[in-house]
Every structure is written in structure tokens, then in C-alpha cells.
Design an enzyme around this catalytic site. Structure first.
Site, PDB file in Angstrom:
ATOM      1  N   LEU A   1      49.340  44.373  42.186  1.00  0.00           N
ATOM      2  CA  LEU A   1      48.521  45.026  43.203  1.00  0.00           C
ATOM      3  C   LEU A   1      47.857  43.952  44.050  1.00  0.00           C
ATOM      4  O   LEU A   1      47.207  43.053  43.529  1.00  0.00           O
ATOM      5  CB  LEU A   1      47.468  45.917  42.548  1.00  0.00           C
ATOM      6  CG  LEU A   1      46.558  46.723  43.488  1.00  0.00           C
ATOM      7  CD1 LEU A   1      46.109  48.009  42.807  1.00  0.00           C
ATOM      8  CD2 LEU A   1      45.332  45.918  43.936  1.00  0.00           C
TER       9      LEU A   1
ATOM     10  N   LEU B   1      47.068  41.694  39.126  1.00  0.00           N
ATOM     11  CA  LEU B   1      46.154  42.007  40.216  1.00  0.00           C
ATOM     12  C   LEU B   1      45.918  40.739  41.023  1.00  0.00           C
ATOM     13  O   LEU B   1      45.442  39.732  40.490  1.00  0.00           O
ATOM     14  CB  LEU B   1      44.826  42.533  39.678  1.00  0.00           C
ATOM     15  CG  LEU B   1      44.858  43.865  38.924  1.00  0.00           C
ATOM     16  CD1 LEU B   1      43.471  44.202  38.401  1.00  0.00           C
ATOM     17  CD2 LEU B   1      45.369  44.987  39.813  1.00  0.00           C
ATOM     18  N   LYS B   2      46.270  40.797  42.296  1.00  0.00           N
ATOM     19  CA  LYS B   2      46.012  39.674  43.202  1.00  0.00           C
ATOM     20  C   LYS B   2      44.801  40.047  44.052  1.00  0.00           C
ATOM     21  O   LYS B   2      44.882  40.898  44.931  1.00  0.00           O
ATOM     22  CB  LYS B   2      47.229  39.413  44.089  1.00  0.00           C
ATOM     23  CG  LYS B   2      47.026  38.317  45.133  1.00  0.00           C
ATOM     24  CD  LYS B   2      48.198  38.315  46.097  1.00  0.00           C
ATOM     25  CE  LYS B   2      47.958  37.356  47.251  1.00  0.00           C
ATOM     26  NZ  LYS B   2      49.010  37.464  48.289  1.00  0.00           N
ATOM     27  N   ILE B   3      43.677  39.421  43.766  1.00  0.00           N
ATOM     28  CA  ILE B   3      42.427  39.751  44.427  1.00  0.00           C
ATOM     29  C   ILE B   3      42.136  38.700  45.495  1.00  0.00           C
ATOM     30  O   ILE B   3      42.044  37.511  45.204  1.00  0.00           O
ATOM     31  CB  ILE B   3      41.259  39.809  43.417  1.00  0.00           C
ATOM     32  CG1 ILE B   3      41.612  40.731  42.241  1.00  0.00           C
ATOM     33  CG2 ILE B   3      39.992  40.273  44.114  1.00  0.00           C
ATOM     34  CD1 ILE B   3      41.882  42.168  42.615  1.00  0.00           C
TER      35      ILE B   3
ATOM     36  N   ASP C   1      45.039  43.260  46.549  1.00  0.00           N
ATOM     37  CA  ASP C   1      43.761  43.742  47.080  1.00  0.00           C
ATOM     38  C   ASP C   1      43.398  42.838  48.252  1.00  0.00           C
ATOM     39  O   ASP C   1      42.735  41.815  48.081  1.00  0.00           O
ATOM     40  CB  ASP C   1      42.701  43.698  45.980  1.00  0.00           C
ATOM     41  CG  ASP C   1      41.328  44.155  46.445  1.00  0.00           C
ATOM     42  OD1 ASP C   1      41.248  44.798  47.506  1.00  0.00           O
ATOM     43  OD2 ASP C   1      40.342  43.871  45.745  1.00  0.00           O
TER      44      ASP C   1
END
Length: 303
Positions: free
Chosen positions: A136, A164-166, A138
Site C-alpha cells: 500500500l 506499507l510504504k508511508i 500512502d
């Protein structure tokens, strides 16, 4: 150690001077990145100019990239689309071609069409049914606010949502909160945005980063030292590369990687499709001035 870690940069898309896809150039981009010791790579992302590619070109680049990489490193294929059915079809196509992971942003279109939390959850769940790991993304580009409770719930309840790539504002604080509430369900906490907040994000628990392809060989030691427990060496390595990262992030964008690879003989053109304008001479000269003392692989790979 989380299963997904290290540096996984985004491949730029090489075009001929007339704007058509440069197949050989795109193969050389893959080889140049792999020769820098990357732990994986990503194609068709925003820094690949995915928003300027046709569906047919997407399929061509996916097939070309996966066949040429041939398992040397894992490959992430970006599949973001506002329409859930299209995102699912793209995920299925990427899986069938041999992709290792797909990456997607929350559904959005323009400034006003944005998925509600329920719609976002459902789209990712539908893609998860394809049976390929999901990263994902973000990202501020989507304009969609993904709060920690929603992301934590998605990580806990969508089996294939592994990474998760924030890269939203306050990345480190968000990563720290996510790992505190759903860390056992996140196999790859990553940051992005060229690594401009990388050290703080590693301190917060990130195990990987998705940078551009400009200097992955120079950024990788930051991650390697930090994961090995040597924060002092990580800090020193980060201080060395931060001026380039800052200049790329604030002045150049995805054009930096293409100009670097052009200068290094990796590709034969830094062409960007309209309405993107070429990098002006002043920031280009400053980029090269900052790069040369680092002696990055991409600046000399094809010479």
C-alpha cells in the site's frame, strides 16, 4: 528482521528522443539498478511516469521488465487505478507475468473523487483475492487521508496486504504508530519520497525504503548500517547523501534519475512526455555538482 527490507528503488521509464518507448534503454535501466545491489525494484510507479503511459505500454513494460530481470531481484508492479475492476485486472496480469508484489494507492481521480474508508478497504481486499502480496502506497499525490486506525485494520484483516510504504507528512510518527498497533501484520514497513526522511523513518521501525534510481548504491549503506544496529555509521552515510536527496526531492523530481542515467551512458535520452517540461539547466547543473563527489554507479555505468 522483517521479511521485506533494504532498498527497492523505482525504475524510470526510458523513452527515445521522439517519445516512443526505448526497449533497450529500459533493459539497461534494470541492469544498472541491479548492478548497484538493490534488494528489489519497482516499475510503473509515479516516478516511472505511469500517468503518461498507455495501457498497451504498461503491458509492454511489465512484460519486458519481468522477462529481463528474470528473478535476479524481486519486482513490484504498480497497479493503482480508481476503478476496482481495473486494479484487480492489473494485479492478475502482473501476477500471471511473474511479478512478486503489486503496489497501489488508495482510489482517487483528480482532486475530488476519492474513495471513502469502506471503499478503500474493499478495493484492497478485492485485489488481495488475486493472491499476490500488496504494498500500500500512502502518498500525498492521491490526496486521500489514510489514518492509522484504517491502515492498521487493513493490515490485520487483508491477508495479502504485506507492505506499507508511508510517505505522507509525519512519516516517522505514522510508522511508529502503525507498528505499535499492527506490527505483527506488517512484513515490510517502508518509506519513500526519495528517502528525504529516511533516518527518522528507520529509527521509527522502517526496514526498507523505496527511493528513486538516482543513487541507490549510495543510499543503501544507510539502511544496511541501521539494520545491523550501527546507527552512527547510518547517520554518517545519510549525512553524505542528504544534499543530493534534498535537491532531487525539491528541485528535480523524477527527472533527476533520467538525467543521471543519461550522463552515465545508461540511456540515450532523458525525454519526458508532455506536459512535463525538461529539467532546466540550473537545477541540472546543481544536481551534477552534488552527484560527482559521490561517484554513483549510475553516473558512470555505461561509460
Amino acid at each position: 528482521m522483517k521479511p521485506y527490507n533494504g532498498i527497492w528503488p523505482v525504475a524510470p521509464t526510458a523513452f527515445n528522443p521522439d517519445g516512443t518507448l526505448d526497449d533497450d534503454g529500459n533493459r539497461r535501466v534494470m541492469d544498472c539498478m541491479i548492478d548497484q545491489g538493490v534488494d528489489g525494484l519497482c516499475i510503473l510507479a509515479n516516478y516511472s511516469e505511469q500517468f503518461l503511459l498507455s495501457d498497451a505500454e504498461r503491458e509492454t513494460l511489465t512484460r519486458l521488465s519481468l522477462e529481463h530481470v528474470a528473478g535476479r531481484v524481486p519486482v513490484i508492479v504498480t497497479i493503482s487505478h480508481f476503478a476496482t475492476d481495473i486494479a484487480v485486472a492489473r494485479a492478475r496480469q502482473a501476477k500471471d507475468m511473474g511479478a512478486d508484489i503489486v503496489m497501489m494507492m488508495a482510489p482517487y481521480h483528480g482532486a475530488l473523487l476519492k474513495g471513502a474508508p469502506t471503499q478503500i478497504f474493499e478495493q484492497f481486499a478485492r485485489v488481495g483475492e488475486v493472491g499476490i502480496p500488496i504494498m500500500l502506497q500512502d502518498a500525498p499525490l492521491s490526496g486521500v487521508e489514510l489514518d492509522v486506525p484504517l491502515l492498521a485494520r487493513m493490515a490485520r484483516e487483508i491477508e495479502m496486504l504485506k507492505l506499507l510504504k508511508i510517505e505522507s507528512v509525519g512519516t516517522a510518527a505514522k510508522l511508529r504508530a502503525l507498528l505499535a498497533t499492527a506490527g505483527d501484520h506488517i512484513d515490510g514497513p517502508f518509506d519513500g519520497e526519495e528517502g528525504i526522511t529516511l533516518l527518522a523513518d528507520l529509527d521509527a521501525g522502517a526496514t526498507g525504503t523505496m527511493t528513486s534510481a538516482t543513487i541507490p548504491d549510495q543510499i543503501k549503506p544507510v539502511v544496511t548500517h541501521h539494520l545491523a544496529g550501527d546507527r552512527d555509521k547510518a547517520r554518517e552515510a545519510y549525512a553524505r547523501v542528504l544534499p543530493v536527496i534534498n535537491h532531487e526531492n525539491r528541485q528535480c523530481g523524477f527527472r533527476a534519475a533520467k538525467e543521471t542515467m543519461l550522463e552515465g551512458g545508461v540511456i540515450k535520452s532523458a525525454f519526458c512526455r508532455h506536459p512535463i517540461v525538461p529539467l532546466p539547466p540550473e537545477p541540472l547543473a546543481a544536481l551534477m555538482e552534488l552527484l560527482r563527489p559521490l561517484d554513483p554507479v549510475a553516473l558512470r555505468w555505461g561509460k
